[in-house]
Design a protein around this motif. Sequence first.
Motif, PDB file in Angstrom:
ATOM      1  N   SER A  43       0.776  -1.293  -0.058  1.00 40.89           N
ATOM      2  CA  SER A  43      -0.026   0.090   0.083  1.00 40.89           C
ATOM      3  C   SER A  43       0.786   1.130  -0.170  1.00 40.89           C
ATOM      4  O   SER A  43       0.671   2.193  -0.673  1.00 40.89           O
ATOM      5  CB  SER A  43      -0.846   0.015   1.233  1.00 40.89           C
ATOM      6  OG  SER A  43      -1.523   1.277   1.166  1.00 40.89           O
ATOM      7  N   ALA A  44       1.970   1.330   0.771  1.00 44.94           N
ATOM      8  CA  ALA A  44       2.676   2.523   0.871  1.00 44.94           C
ATOM      9  C   ALA A  44       3.433   2.594  -0.261  1.00 44.94           C
ATOM     10  O   ALA A  44       3.555   4.100  -0.905  1.00 44.94           O
ATOM     11  CB  ALA A  44       3.685   2.372   2.155  1.00 44.94           C
ATOM     12  N   SER A  45       3.881   1.472  -0.927  1.00 46.49           N
ATOM     13  CA  SER A  45       4.798   1.583  -2.233  1.00 46.49           C
ATOM     14  C   SER A  45       3.993   1.931  -3.231  1.00 46.49           C
ATOM     15  O   SER A  45       4.386   3.195  -4.301  1.00 46.49           O
ATOM     16  CB  SER A  45       5.643   0.610  -2.506  1.00 46.49           C
ATOM     17  OG  SER A  45       4.784  -0.508  -2.684  1.00 46.49           O
ATOM     18  N   SER A  46       2.718   1.665  -3.269  1.00 51.35           N
ATOM     19  CA  SER A  46       1.778   1.774  -4.319  1.00 51.35           C
ATOM     20  C   SER A  46       1.415   3.252  -4.134  1.00 51.35           C
ATOM     21  O   SER A  46       1.245   3.997  -5.365  1.00 51.35           O
ATOM     22  CB  SER A  46       0.500   1.084  -4.326  1.00 51.35           C
ATOM     23  OG  SER A  46      -0.515   1.493  -5.322  1.00 51.35           O
ATOM     24  N   HIS A  47       0.915   4.026  -3.053  1.00 47.37           N
ATOM     25  CA  HIS A  47       0.703   5.265  -2.857  1.00 47.37           C
ATOM     26  C   HIS A  47       1.866   6.380  -3.446  1.00 47.37           C
ATOM     27  O   HIS A  47       1.679   7.297  -3.978  1.00 47.37           O
ATOM     28  CB  HIS A  47       0.357   5.511  -1.267  1.00 47.37           C
ATOM     29  CG  HIS A  47       0.004   7.095  -1.081  1.00 47.37           C
ATOM     30  ND1 HIS A  47      -0.971   7.554  -1.468  1.00 47.37           N
ATOM     31  CD2 HIS A  47       0.662   7.749  -0.397  1.00 47.37           C
ATOM     32  CE1 HIS A  47      -1.140   8.591  -0.937  1.00 47.37           C
ATOM     33  NE2 HIS A  47      -0.110   8.932  -0.398  1.00 47.37           N
ATOM     34  N   ALA A  48       3.027   5.778  -3.163  1.00 44.21           N
ATOM     35  CA  ALA A  48       4.166   6.614  -3.324  1.00 44.21           C
ATOM     36  C   ALA A  48       4.499   6.658  -5.024  1.00 44.21           C
ATOM     37  O   ALA A  48       4.598   7.935  -5.256  1.00 44.21           O
ATOM     38  CB  ALA A  48       5.569   6.108  -2.853  1.00 44.21           C
ATOM     39  N   ARG A  49       3.999   5.654  -5.617  1.00 43.27           N
ATOM     40  CA  ARG A  49       4.321   5.699  -7.029  1.00 43.27           C
ATOM     41  C   ARG A  49       3.056   6.348  -7.604  1.00 43.27           C
ATOM     42  O   ARG A  49       3.318   7.183  -8.473  1.00 43.27           O
ATOM     43  CB  ARG A  49       4.242   4.096  -7.481  1.00 43.27           C
ATOM     44  CG  ARG A  49       4.323   4.137  -8.818  1.00 43.27           C
ATOM     45  CD  ARG A  49       4.537   2.504  -9.306  1.00 43.27           C
ATOM     46  NE  ARG A  49       3.610   1.590  -8.963  1.00 43.27           N
ATOM     47  CZ  ARG A  49       3.521   0.622  -8.086  1.00 43.27           C
ATOM     48  NH1 ARG A  49       4.414   0.432  -7.424  1.00 43.27           N
ATOM     49  NH2 ARG A  49       2.389  -0.039  -7.843  1.00 43.27           N
ATOM     50  N   ASP A  50       1.867   6.257  -6.895  1.00 48.28           N
ATOM     51  CA  ASP A  50       0.628   7.134  -7.486  1.00 48.28           C
ATOM     52  C   ASP A  50       0.901   8.590  -7.227  1.00 48.28           C
ATOM     53  O   ASP A  50       0.629   9.563  -8.099  1.00 48.28           O
ATOM     54  CB  ASP A  50      -0.419   6.620  -6.925  1.00 48.28           C
ATOM     55  CG  ASP A  50      -0.886   5.516  -7.303  1.00 48.28           C
ATOM     56  OD1 ASP A  50      -0.602   4.772  -8.409  1.00 48.28           O
ATOM     57  OD2 ASP A  50      -1.829   4.853  -6.463  1.00 48.28           O
ATOM     58  N   LYS A  51       1.718   9.100  -6.090  1.00 46.10           N
ATOM     59  CA  LYS A  51       1.955  10.299  -5.939  1.00 46.10           C
ATOM     60  C   LYS A  51       2.944  10.895  -6.879  1.00 46.10           C
ATOM     61  O   LYS A  51       2.906  12.028  -7.462  1.00 46.10           O
ATOM     62  CB  LYS A  51       2.447  10.682  -4.664  1.00 46.10           C
ATOM     63  CG  LYS A  51       2.683  11.956  -4.011  1.00 46.10           C
ATOM     64  CD  LYS A  51       3.187  11.830  -2.813  1.00 46.10           C
ATOM     65  CE  LYS A  51       3.678  13.411  -2.003  1.00 46.10           C
ATOM     66  NZ  LYS A  51       4.317  14.362  -3.066  1.00 46.10           N
ATOM     67  N   ASP A  55       2.730  13.947  -9.611  1.00 48.54           N
ATOM     68  CA  ASP A  55       3.504  15.085  -9.584  1.00 48.54           C
ATOM     69  C   ASP A  55       3.688  15.234 -10.698  1.00 48.54           C
ATOM     70  O   ASP A  55       4.319  16.461 -11.372  1.00 48.54           O
ATOM     71  CB  ASP A  55       4.512  14.942  -8.392  1.00 48.54           C
ATOM     72  CG  ASP A  55       4.027  15.004  -6.979  1.00 48.54           C
ATOM     73  OD1 ASP A  55       2.751  15.539  -6.788  1.00 48.54           O
ATOM     74  OD2 ASP A  55       4.831  14.506  -6.140  1.00 48.54           O
ATOM     75  N   ALA A  56       4.394  14.260 -11.512  1.00 45.91           N
ATOM     76  CA  ALA A  56       4.977  14.492 -12.828  1.00 45.91           C
ATOM     77  C   ALA A  56       3.933  15.185 -13.656  1.00 45.91           C
ATOM     78  O   ALA A  56       4.282  15.719 -14.608  1.00 45.91           O
ATOM     79  CB  ALA A  56       5.497  12.961 -13.414  1.00 45.91           C
ATOM     80  N   ALA A  57       2.664  14.515 -13.777  1.00 48.28           N
ATOM     81  CA  ALA A  57       1.757  14.951 -14.685  1.00 48.28           C
ATOM     82  C   ALA A  57       1.337  16.503 -14.260  1.00 48.28           C
ATOM     83  O   ALA A  57       1.151  17.211 -15.077  1.00 48.28           O
ATOM     84  CB  ALA A  57       0.283  14.265 -14.319  1.00 48.28           C
ATOM     85  N   VAL A  58       1.504  17.011 -13.003  1.00 47.44           N
ATOM     86  CA  VAL A  58       1.044  18.388 -12.597  1.00 47.44           C
ATOM     87  C   VAL A  58       2.333  19.208 -13.151  1.00 47.44           C
ATOM     88  O   VAL A  58       1.918  20.193 -13.840  1.00 47.44           O
ATOM     89  CB  VAL A  58       0.847  18.456 -11.102  1.00 47.44           C
ATOM     90  CG1 VAL A  58       1.266  19.961 -10.751  1.00 47.44           C
ATOM     91  CG2 VAL A  58      -0.295  17.910 -10.683  1.00 47.44           C
ATOM     92  N   ASN A  59       3.459  18.526 -12.879  1.00 47.78           N
ATOM     93  CA  ASN A  59       4.674  19.409 -13.648  1.00 47.78           C
ATOM     94  C   ASN A  59       4.777  19.520 -14.905  1.00 47.78           C
ATOM     95  O   ASN A  59       4.947  20.696 -15.548  1.00 47.78           O
ATOM     96  CB  ASN A  59       5.845  18.788 -13.235  1.00 47.78           C
ATOM     97  CG  ASN A  59       6.278  19.079 -11.559  1.00 47.78           C
ATOM     98  OD1 ASN A  59       5.820  20.035 -11.197  1.00 47.78           O
ATOM     99  ND2 ASN A  59       6.899  18.189 -10.959  1.00 47.78           N
ATOM    100  N   ALA A  60       4.101  18.530 -15.820  1.00 44.56           N
ATOM    101  CA  ALA A  60       4.035  18.487 -17.003  1.00 44.56           C
ATOM    102  C   ALA A  60       3.116  19.669 -17.493  1.00 44.56           C
ATOM    103  O   ALA A  60       3.087  20.487 -18.456  1.00 44.56           O
ATOM    104  CB  ALA A  60       3.752  17.166 -17.726  1.00 44.56           C
TER     105      ALA A  60
END
Length: 90
Positions: A43-51, A55-60
């Motif tokens: 769950s933690a690794s999935s949440h980090a990957r989704d975040k 963040d990459a989509a927001v930056n783009a």
Amino acid sequence: MSAPAQRSRATAMLRRSVQRLRAPYMVLAPSLIATLAITWYVSASSHARDKDRFDAAVNAAHHAIERRLDTHIAVLRATSGLFGASDSVT
């Protein structure tokens, strides 16, 4: 059979029953702990990957908007320069 003998027999049966049940619970407890730990990790690794993806989509999107605004600003400045350099623009 006397009452003390019956109690003794019942106590012995209860002890055997508890001893028989102890082994499954001793397997169940660590299995549940391991399952919970693995679930938390996934769950933690999935949440980090989704975040990170978000963040990459927001930056783009931010950079695309910034580039577009810079283009519009450049066009407005060029148009302003054109009007400033000419006495009459038609």
